[in-house]
Design an enzyme around this catalytic site. Structure first.
Site, PDB file in Angstrom:
ATOM      1  N   GLY A   1       0.778  -1.228   0.000  1.00  0.00           N
ATOM      2  CA  GLY A   1       0.000   0.000   0.000  1.00  0.00           C
ATOM      3  C   GLY A   1       0.806   1.273   0.000  1.00  0.00           C
TER       4      GLY A   1
ATOM      5  NE  ARG B   1     -10.117   3.859  -9.389  1.00  0.00           N
ATOM      6  CZ  ARG B   1      -8.812   4.068  -9.460  1.00  0.00           C
ATOM      7  NH1 ARG B   1      -8.147   3.665 -10.520  1.00  0.00           N
ATOM      8  NH2 ARG B   1      -8.167   4.669  -8.485  1.00  0.00           N
TER       9      ARG B   1
ATOM     10  CG  ASP C   1      -8.059  -1.213 -12.957  1.00  0.00           C
ATOM     11  OD1 ASP C   1      -7.913  -1.926 -13.970  1.00  0.00           O
ATOM     12  OD2 ASP C   1      -7.122  -0.953 -12.180  1.00  0.00           O
ATOM     13  CG  ASN C   2      -5.267   1.941 -14.475  1.00  0.00           C
ATOM     14  OD1 ASN C   2      -5.557   1.910 -13.291  1.00  0.00           O
ATOM     15  ND2 ASN C   2      -4.250   1.259 -14.973  1.00  0.00           N
TER      16      ASN C   2
ATOM     17  CG  ASP D   1      -5.071   4.850 -11.418  1.00  0.00           C
ATOM     18  OD1 ASP D   1      -4.917   5.726 -10.561  1.00  0.00           O
ATOM     19  OD2 ASP D   1      -5.681   3.795 -11.191  1.00  0.00           O
TER      20      ASP D   1
END
Length: 477
Positions: A116, A173, A244-245, A254
């Site tokens: 993370g 997204r 997802d970007n 992203d």
């Protein structure tokens, strides 16, 4: 403290997990983006920015968002904010809300096997590229501030930790809608679509029923097609165009192993993990379309099942028109209809075959119709193909009024090439941060470098040496 509210909490609780960031130990504020603050109509103190960017603001209700997405063409159901937290929103003087998102904030329930955290190298790259694209006229997320910590993070090698605040119109997204479609959650789809309309497409709020969601989808797709055209025209490669970007606000989003083109290569791949070339420069428009078709499939539950062909047609029409317009301007042509599509293709093929620098070639075009025309013609190989091209271009320039000013506004003098970003990173890794501050300033005027800086920046305005070209980077952060 400037009010930071988190209206994402208005959505159902399973859309996110509430979690506090993992503070950076011994954090130092490397830079704050004052120009971005002005555009947000905010005046954060450095003390406050250090507190928020280092993860030391427990009073903020930060959340990790849940979404899914297609990664390199394969659906992955296990995605979500794995190294970032949505801190909330601020509003500018027009009423537009802007997400503040803390990247490198530590583990979340969606981190999978990751820690993370973020490293200084990738943080600086994203910090710089947001400014580079914004001032080139390309919609993009940007960064407000960046912090550094001596804490060690392990990637390909040990590196030091960093965190930064990303600013975007939204962090919704394509993958958010994929997640809800996969769950067959029609009510959730409507709630999320209404959320996006309320905060990013407010002019659609008076529309009702399927028409409301069809128009939302249509505008997302149109914006995405325009974004892809802009990427191609400025020679920008994203590198990881997973769904997802992709932002529903049609902003560049992203960043991973991005690159601005050096020597022009139609099939240039900037991500060395992209072994099949799925996200090569030449494929970006097609992948943009593919991603939009995936989004349209997710929208079928709320927008109707007869939208796929409309999506295809809207995207292709918008992309072709906008790309043609942008390329005509790069050539100095006021009326895009005057420019044959074949001439654009022939130019790019010749640039590829001759390994000419994409940005330098178009900038040198300004010498074509000047007394110093040899500065341009001397850059070209002495070949029949290029002699034919010169004749064709001369015909196109007949009767053009002031092509110099048109070219100057669309062909940058200064581009954030990867070797430049690497020089800035290496300076910062040695504890020297002035180069980062300087380049945040330089990137604000890419189309016309101030005369006072031309000597200092001269080498950066030239094609790079061979050993500084074509860096391929990985997705590691």
């Amino acid at each position: 403290m400037t009010a930071i509210d988190n209206h994402y909490l208005d959505l159902p609780e399973d859309f996110y997990r509430t979690i506090s960031p993992e503070p950076l130990p011994h954090a130092e504020l490397l830079h704050s983006n004052r120009q971005l603050q002005q555009q947000l109509d905010k005046n954060f103190s450095d003390e406050l920015l250090l507190k928020i960017t280092s993860g030391n603001s427990p009073e903020l209700q930060s959340v990790a968002q849940k979404y899914t997405g297609h990664q390199f063409g394969y659906y992955n159901p296990d995605l979500g904010d794995g190294r970032g937290l949505l801190l909330g929103q601020v509003y500018d003087s027009t009423g537009q809300s802007w997400d503040l998102h803390l990247k490198g904030s530590g583990q979340t329930p969606f981190s999978r096997r990751g820690d993370g955290r973020a490293v200084l190298r990738s943080a600086i790259r994203e910090y710089l590229v947001g400014e580079a694209l914004h001032h080139l006229g390309v919609p993009t997320s940007r960064c407000l501030s960046i912090c550094h910590s001596p804490e060690t993070v392990y990637r390909e090698q040990p590196e030091t930790r960093a965190s930064y605040i990303r600013v975007a119109k939204t962090h919704i997204r394509f993958g958010h809608f994929e997640w809800l479609a996969q769950r067959q959650d029609k009510a959730g789809m409507q709630k999320l679509a209404d959320y996006v309309i309320r905060h990013n497409y407010s002019h659609l709020q008076t529309m009702q029923g399927e028409e409301r969601y069809q128009q939302l989808l249509s505008e997302i797709i149109e914006g995405t097609a325009q974004l892809m055209a802009k990427w191609q025209a400025v020679g920008f490669c994203h590198g990881v165009m997973n769904t997802d970007n992709m932002s529903v606000a049609a902003e560049t989003f992203d960043f991973g192993p991005f690159a601005f083109m050096d020597d022009f290569k139609i099939h240039y791949i900037c991500n060395h993990t992209d072994t099949q070339g799925r996200y090569a420069y030449s494929q970006q428009p097609n992948i943009g379309l593919w991603n939009c078709q995936v989004l349209a499939g997710a929208f079928e539950a709320i927008a109707g099942e007869s939208i796929q062909q409309k999506v295809l047609d809207r995207y292709i029409e918008t992309y072709n028109a906008h790309y043609h317009e942008l390329m005509a301007a790069k050539f100095g042509i006021r009326d895009p209809q005057k420019l044959n599509k074949g001439f654009i293709a022939d130019t790019l093929i010749l640039l590829d075959q001759s390994a000419l620098d994409f940005h330098y070639f178009f900038r040198l075009l300004n010498y074509f119709d000047s007394e110093e025309h040899e500065k341009f013609t001397g850059y070209l190989p002495d070949s029949k193909a290029w002699h034919k091209w010169l004749g064709q271009y001369a015909e196109l320039m007949l009767d053009e009024e002031d092509p110099h000013s048109i070219r100057s506004r669309h062909n940058p003098q200064l581009v954030l090439r990867n070797y430049i970003a690497q020089e800035i990173i290496e300076e910062a890794q040695q504890g020297r941060h002035q180069m980062l501050a300087d380049w945040m300033q330089y990137l604000q005027t890419p189309y016309q470098v101030p005369e006072s800086l031309t000597e200092k920046l001269h080498r950066y305005m030239q094609p790079p040496p061979n050993n500084q070209k074509g860096f391929a980077l990985s997705c590691s952060s």
